[in-house]
Write a protein that holds these residues in place. Structure first.
Motif, PDB file in Angstrom:
ATOM      1  N   UNK A 149      -6.031 -11.018   2.437  1.00  0.00           N
ATOM      2  CA  UNK A 149      -6.455  -9.633   2.373  1.00  0.00           C
ATOM      3  C   UNK A 149      -7.937  -9.348   2.369  1.00  0.00           C
ATOM      4  N   UNK A 150      -8.417  -8.203   2.613  1.00  0.00           N
ATOM      5  CA  UNK A 150      -9.744  -7.648   2.400  1.00  0.00           C
ATOM      6  C   UNK A 150      -9.915  -6.971   0.902  1.00  0.00           C
ATOM      7  N   UNK A 151      -8.924  -6.714   0.552  1.00  0.00           N
ATOM      8  CA  UNK A 151      -8.738  -5.916  -0.854  1.00  0.00           C
ATOM      9  C   UNK A 151      -7.388  -5.705  -1.373  1.00  0.00           C
ATOM     10  N   UNK A 152      -7.186  -5.981  -2.684  1.00  0.00           N
ATOM     11  CA  UNK A 152      -6.052  -5.482  -3.161  1.00  0.00           C
ATOM     12  C   UNK A 152      -6.360  -4.549  -4.494  1.00  0.00           C
TER      13      UNK A 152
ATOM     14  N   UNK B  94       1.310   4.021  -0.188  1.00  0.00           N
ATOM     15  CA  UNK B  94       1.396   5.202  -0.665  1.00  0.00           C
ATOM     16  C   UNK B  94       0.254   6.106   0.133  1.00  0.00           C
ATOM     17  N   UNK B  95       0.732   7.253   0.487  1.00  0.00           N
ATOM     18  CA  UNK B  95      -0.257   8.241   1.434  1.00  0.00           C
ATOM     19  C   UNK B  95      -1.378   8.748   0.339  1.00  0.00           C
ATOM     20  N   UNK B  96      -1.433   8.791  -0.931  1.00  0.00           N
ATOM     21  CA  UNK B  96      -2.255   9.157  -1.794  1.00  0.00           C
ATOM     22  C   UNK B  96      -3.782   8.514  -1.384  1.00  0.00           C
ATOM     23  N   UNK B  97      -4.515   9.397  -1.259  1.00  0.00           N
ATOM     24  CA  UNK B  97      -5.979   8.627  -0.971  1.00  0.00           C
ATOM     25  C   UNK B  97      -6.531   7.745  -1.974  1.00  0.00           C
ATOM     26  N   UNK B  98      -5.769   8.123  -3.483  1.00  0.00           N
ATOM     27  CA  UNK B  98      -6.459   7.290  -4.351  1.00  0.00           C
ATOM     28  C   UNK B  98      -5.780   5.911  -4.315  1.00  0.00           C
ATOM     29  N   UNK B  99      -4.820   5.598  -3.537  1.00  0.00           N
ATOM     30  CA  UNK B  99      -4.003   4.419  -3.452  1.00  0.00           C
ATOM     31  C   UNK B  99      -4.974   3.542  -2.226  1.00  0.00           C
ATOM     32  N   UNK B 100      -6.271   4.037  -1.991  1.00  0.00           N
ATOM     33  CA  UNK B 100      -6.945   3.173  -0.838  1.00  0.00           C
ATOM     34  C   UNK B 100      -7.957   2.399  -1.707  1.00  0.00           C
ATOM     35  N   UNK B 101      -8.345   1.174  -1.130  1.00  0.00           N
ATOM     36  CA  UNK B 101      -9.380   0.309  -1.718  1.00  0.00           C
ATOM     37  C   UNK B 101     -10.620   1.295  -1.504  1.00  0.00           C
ATOM     38  N   UNK B 102     -11.554   1.054  -2.549  1.00  0.00           N
ATOM     39  CA  UNK B 102     -12.807   1.587  -2.618  1.00  0.00           C
ATOM     40  C   UNK B 102     -13.767   0.433  -2.316  1.00  0.00           C
ATOM     41  N   UNK B 103     -14.878   0.784  -2.295  1.00  0.00           N
ATOM     42  CA  UNK B 103     -16.222  -0.299  -1.788  1.00  0.00           C
ATOM     43  C   UNK B 103     -15.988  -1.495  -3.264  1.00  0.00           C
ATOM     44  N   UNK B 104     -15.736  -0.593  -4.454  1.00  0.00           N
ATOM     45  CA  UNK B 104     -15.793  -1.400  -5.602  1.00  0.00           C
ATOM     46  C   UNK B 104     -14.581  -2.332  -5.749  1.00  0.00           C
ATOM     47  N   UNK B 105     -13.487  -1.909  -5.368  1.00  0.00           N
ATOM     48  CA  UNK B 105     -12.367  -2.743  -5.059  1.00  0.00           C
ATOM     49  C   UNK B 105     -12.355  -3.924  -4.137  1.00  0.00           C
ATOM     50  N   UNK B 106     -13.104  -3.721  -3.170  1.00  0.00           N
ATOM     51  CA  UNK B 106     -13.283  -4.592  -2.127  1.00  0.00           C
ATOM     52  C   UNK B 106     -14.276  -5.840  -2.351  1.00  0.00           C
ATOM     53  N   UNK B 107     -15.038  -5.412  -3.551  1.00  0.00           N
ATOM     54  CA  UNK B 107     -16.037  -6.316  -4.199  1.00  0.00           C
ATOM     55  C   UNK B 107     -15.149  -7.240  -4.885  1.00  0.00           C
ATOM     56  N   UNK B 108     -14.304  -6.774  -5.360  1.00  0.00           N
ATOM     57  CA  UNK B 108     -13.215  -7.762  -6.461  1.00  0.00           C
ATOM     58  C   UNK B 108     -11.991  -8.253  -5.497  1.00  0.00           C
TER      59      UNK B 108
END
Length: 144
Positions: free
Chosen positions: A75-78, A128-142
């Motif tokens: 995964x690139x992000x979780x 989920x279709x909710x945009x809030x359920x997408x990874x952000x740049x901060x999530x990708x760093x973790x």
């Protein structure tokens, strides 16, 4: 007096030693287990699953099913989406959205037993279709 101090220190240390890896929170247990899958360490992930999850299949078939559903790419992000306490059977469902470099996104639900500290269930579904359920740049760093 020193002897009592030593005994008291041992009593305080004993619960921490006895808990070992089981001292991890359900969220940490779920994340650690998913990291085993991410790394292709299916046998180790299998060992941490409850017998009810292992019933009716073997390690080889279960590993193939994971590869088929998730792919071999790391995964690139979780992103952690939340948890739900369930009563029967006693478990905590931990929810994630996982994104891969090729753009694939999946929802993952890892159910952790609250009594045996094992993985009781694992489900993959559409994200989920909710945009809030997408990874952000901060999530990708973790990243996992």
């Amino acid at each position: 007096m020193r002897r009592l101090d030593a005994v008291f220190a041992l009593l305080l240390a004993a619960p921490a030693c006895a808990l070992g890896a089981d001292a991890a929170t359900p969220l940490q247990q779920a994340q650690n287990w998913l990291e085993l899958l991410d790394a292709g360490r299916y046998a180790q992930a299998w060992e941490r699953t409850a017998s009810t999850l292992q019933h009716g299949t073997d390690l080889a078939r279960w590993s193939e099913a994971q590869i088929s559903a998730r792919g071999r790419e790391k995964p690139a992000c979780r992103k952690f989406l939340g948890q739900q306490q369930r009563e029967t059977p006693a478990r905590i469902d931990t929810l994630f959205v996982t994104e891969f470099a090729d753009g694939r996104r999946i929802a993952e639900k890892v159910s952790v037993s609250t009594t045996a500290s094992s993985i009781m269930a694992y489900r993959i579904g559409p994200p989920p279709a909710d945009p809030a359920a997408r990874c952000s740049a901060a999530d990708a760093e973790r990243q996992p």
